[in-house]
Design a protein around this motif. Structure first.
Motif, PDB file in Angstrom:
ATOM      1  N   SER A  85     190.786  87.681  56.599  1.00 41.18           N
ATOM      2  CA  SER A  85     189.434  88.255  56.656  1.00 41.18           C
ATOM      3  C   SER A  85     188.377  87.158  56.640  1.00 41.18           C
ATOM      4  N   LEU A  86     188.567  86.174  57.475  1.00 41.84           N
ATOM      5  CA  LEU A  86     187.669  85.017  57.481  1.00 41.84           C
ATOM      6  C   LEU A  86     186.261  85.406  57.892  1.00 41.84           C
ATOM      7  N   LYS A  87     185.299  84.722  57.294  1.00 43.08           N
ATOM      8  CA  LYS A  87     183.883  84.959  57.552  1.00 43.08           C
ATOM      9  C   LYS A  87     183.241  83.674  58.072  1.00 43.08           C
ATOM     10  N   PRO A  88     182.138  83.785  58.781  1.00 38.31           N
ATOM     11  CA  PRO A  88     181.462  82.569  59.256  1.00 38.31           C
ATOM     12  C   PRO A  88     181.123  81.602  58.119  1.00 38.31           C
ATOM     13  N   GLU A  89     180.835  82.128  56.949  1.00 37.81           N
ATOM     14  CA  GLU A  89     180.499  81.267  55.816  1.00 37.81           C
ATOM     15  C   GLU A  89     181.707  80.515  55.253  1.00 37.81           C
ATOM     16  N   ASP A  90     182.897  80.803  55.752  1.00 36.59           N
ATOM     17  CA  ASP A  90     184.083  80.035  55.370  1.00 36.59           C
ATOM     18  C   ASP A  90     184.209  78.758  56.196  1.00 36.59           C
ATOM     19  N   THR A  91     183.350  78.590  57.182  1.00 36.34           N
ATOM     20  CA  THR A  91     183.378  77.399  58.018  1.00 36.34           C
ATOM     21  C   THR A  91     183.134  76.153  57.187  1.00 36.34           C
ATOM     22  N   ALA A  92     184.062  75.209  57.263  1.00 33.52           N
ATOM     23  CA  ALA A  92     183.978  73.995  56.450  1.00 33.52           C
ATOM     24  C   ALA A  92     185.159  73.095  56.783  1.00 33.52           C
ATOM     25  N   VAL A  93     185.116  71.888  56.258  1.00 33.62           N
ATOM     26  CA  VAL A  93     186.301  71.030  56.233  1.00 33.62           C
ATOM     27  C   VAL A  93     187.046  71.352  54.945  1.00 33.62           C
ATOM     28  N   TYR A  94     188.316  71.642  55.074  1.00 34.64           N
ATOM     29  CA  TYR A  94     189.142  72.013  53.923  1.00 34.64           C
ATOM     30  C   TYR A  94     190.015  70.830  53.526  1.00 34.64           C
ATOM     31  N   TYR A  95     189.988  70.537  52.224  1.00 35.40           N
ATOM     32  CA  TYR A  95     190.722  69.407  51.680  1.00 35.40           C
ATOM     33  C   TYR A  95     191.772  69.875  50.683  1.00 35.40           C
ATOM     34  N   CYS A  96     192.931  69.282  50.782  1.00 31.99           N
ATOM     35  CA  CYS A  96     193.990  69.483  49.820  1.00 31.99           C
ATOM     36  C   CYS A  96     193.918  68.349  48.791  1.00 31.99           C
ATOM     37  N   ALA A  97     194.245  68.652  47.536  1.00 30.52           N
ATOM     38  CA  ALA A  97     194.191  67.625  46.502  1.00 30.52           C
ATOM     39  C   ALA A  97     195.245  67.864  45.441  1.00 30.52           C
ATOM     40  N   ALA A  98     195.702  66.766  44.838  1.00 30.25           N
ATOM     41  CA  ALA A  98     196.672  66.821  43.745  1.00 30.25           C
ATOM     42  C   ALA A  98     195.964  66.488  42.442  1.00 30.25           C
ATOM     43  N   ALA A  99     196.108  67.373  41.466  1.00 29.10           N
ATOM     44  CA  ALA A  99     195.408  67.206  40.189  1.00 29.10           C
ATOM     45  C   ALA A  99     196.099  66.176  39.303  1.00 29.10           C
ATOM     46  N   ARG A 100     195.331  65.622  38.391  1.00 22.15           N
ATOM     47  CA  ARG A 100     195.886  64.706  37.401  1.00 22.15           C
ATOM     48  C   ARG A 100     196.896  65.452  36.546  1.00 22.15           C
ATOM     49  N   PHE A 101     197.963  64.783  36.190  1.00 18.51           N
ATOM     50  CA  PHE A 101     199.003  65.411  35.404  1.00 18.51           C
ATOM     51  C   PHE A 101     198.431  65.912  34.073  1.00 18.51           C
ATOM     52  N   GLY A 102     198.690  67.173  33.765  1.00 19.06           N
ATOM     53  CA  GLY A 102     198.307  67.735  32.483  1.00 19.06           C
ATOM     54  C   GLY A 102     196.944  68.387  32.429  1.00 19.06           C
ATOM     55  N   THR A 103     196.122  68.217  33.476  1.00 20.87           N
ATOM     56  CA  THR A 103     194.791  68.816  33.427  1.00 20.87           C
ATOM     57  C   THR A 103     194.872  70.330  33.618  1.00 20.87           C
ATOM     58  N   TYR A 104     193.909  71.010  33.029  1.00 20.55           N
ATOM     59  CA  TYR A 104     193.761  72.444  33.239  1.00 20.55           C
ATOM     60  C   TYR A 104     192.398  72.772  33.858  1.00 20.55           C
ATOM     61  N   HIS A 105     191.648  71.711  34.189  1.00 25.59           N
ATOM     62  CA  HIS A 105     190.312  71.911  34.762  1.00 25.59           C
ATOM     63  C   HIS A 105     190.415  71.951  36.280  1.00 25.59           C
ATOM     64  N   TYR A 106     191.018  73.004  36.770  1.00 25.83           N
ATOM     65  CA  TYR A 106     191.381  73.068  38.180  1.00 25.83           C
ATOM     66  C   TYR A 106     190.200  73.182  39.124  1.00 25.83           C
ATOM     67  N   GLY A 118     191.414  66.088  55.231  1.00 28.69           N
ATOM     68  CA  GLY A 118     190.656  67.287  55.580  1.00 28.69           C
ATOM     69  C   GLY A 118     191.039  67.869  56.934  1.00 28.69           C
ATOM     70  N   THR A 119     190.869  69.160  57.054  1.00 29.68           N
ATOM     71  CA  THR A 119     191.089  69.854  58.317  1.00 29.68           C
ATOM     72  C   THR A 119     189.936  70.826  58.552  1.00 29.68           C
ATOM     73  N   GLN A 120     189.428  70.851  59.770  1.00 27.77           N
ATOM     74  CA  GLN A 120     188.251  71.663  60.081  1.00 27.77           C
ATOM     75  C   GLN A 120     188.650  73.115  60.306  1.00 27.77           C
ATOM     76  N   VAL A 121     187.923  74.013  59.658  1.00 31.94           N
ATOM     77  CA  VAL A 121     188.049  75.447  59.893  1.00 31.94           C
ATOM     78  C   VAL A 121     186.699  75.949  60.368  1.00 31.94           C
ATOM     79  N   THR A 122     186.679  76.569  61.530  1.00 33.24           N
ATOM     80  CA  THR A 122     185.450  77.106  62.091  1.00 33.24           C
ATOM     81  C   THR A 122     185.643  78.585  62.381  1.00 33.24           C
ATOM     82  N   VAL A 123     184.765  79.406  61.805  1.00 31.16           N
ATOM     83  CA  VAL A 123     184.850  80.850  61.985  1.00 31.16           C
ATOM     84  C   VAL A 123     183.623  81.295  62.768  1.00 31.16           C
ATOM     85  N   SER A 124     183.862  81.854  63.941  1.00 33.59           N
ATOM     86  CA  SER A 124     182.761  82.309  64.787  1.00 33.59           C
ATOM     87  C   SER A 124     182.442  83.776  64.519  1.00 33.59           C
TER      88      SER A 124
END
Length: 125
Positions: A85-106, A118-124
């Motif tokens: 259910s993608l929306k135009p406002e979801d348009t962005a560069v999406y980044y994956c990240a690995a958290a520091r071991f033990g953190t809960y501040h996700y 990053g990978t570009q997502v564009t919703v028209s």
């Protein structure tokens, strides 16, 4: 060399779906939480979703809750983000990240120590 490589981005019409993948190499992240962030032009990077190291707990930004699903396959050292259910406002560069071991501040980007390119997502509309 540790690398996170995102794939699956692209152009989609509003209401459509995309599935992002993030493949890690160089080390295993099976004991680290993993997250997805995004950054739209002119805006700050924002939290999208996170999954605990075991995959049993997931967390979402309010803006994507009930539309996006994060999951992981530790055997493949890969994290996924199913976006429906993608929306135009979801348009962005999406980044994956690995958290520091033990953190809960996700939701906090500074708690993540490895990032993909990053990978570009564009919703028209």
């Amino acid at each position: 060399q540790v690398q996170l490589v995102e794939s699956g981005g692209g152009l989609v019409q509003a209401g459509g779906s995309l599935r992002l993948s993030c493949a890690a190499s160089g080390r295993t992240f099976s004991r680290n939480a993993m997250g997805w962030f995004r950054q739209a032009p002119g805006k700050e990077r924002e939290f999208v979703a996170a999954v605990s190291w075991s995959g049993s707990n997931t967390y979402y930004a309010d803006s994507v809750k009930d539309r996006f699903t994060i999951s992981r396959d530790n055997a493949k050292n890969t994290v996924y983000l199913q976006m429906n259910s993608l929306k135009p406002e979801d348009t962005a560069v999406y980044y994956c990240a690995a958290a520091r071991f033990g953190t809960y501040h996700y939701t906090i980007s500074s708690e993540y120590e490895y990032w993909g390119q990053g990978t570009q997502v564009t919703v028209s509309s």
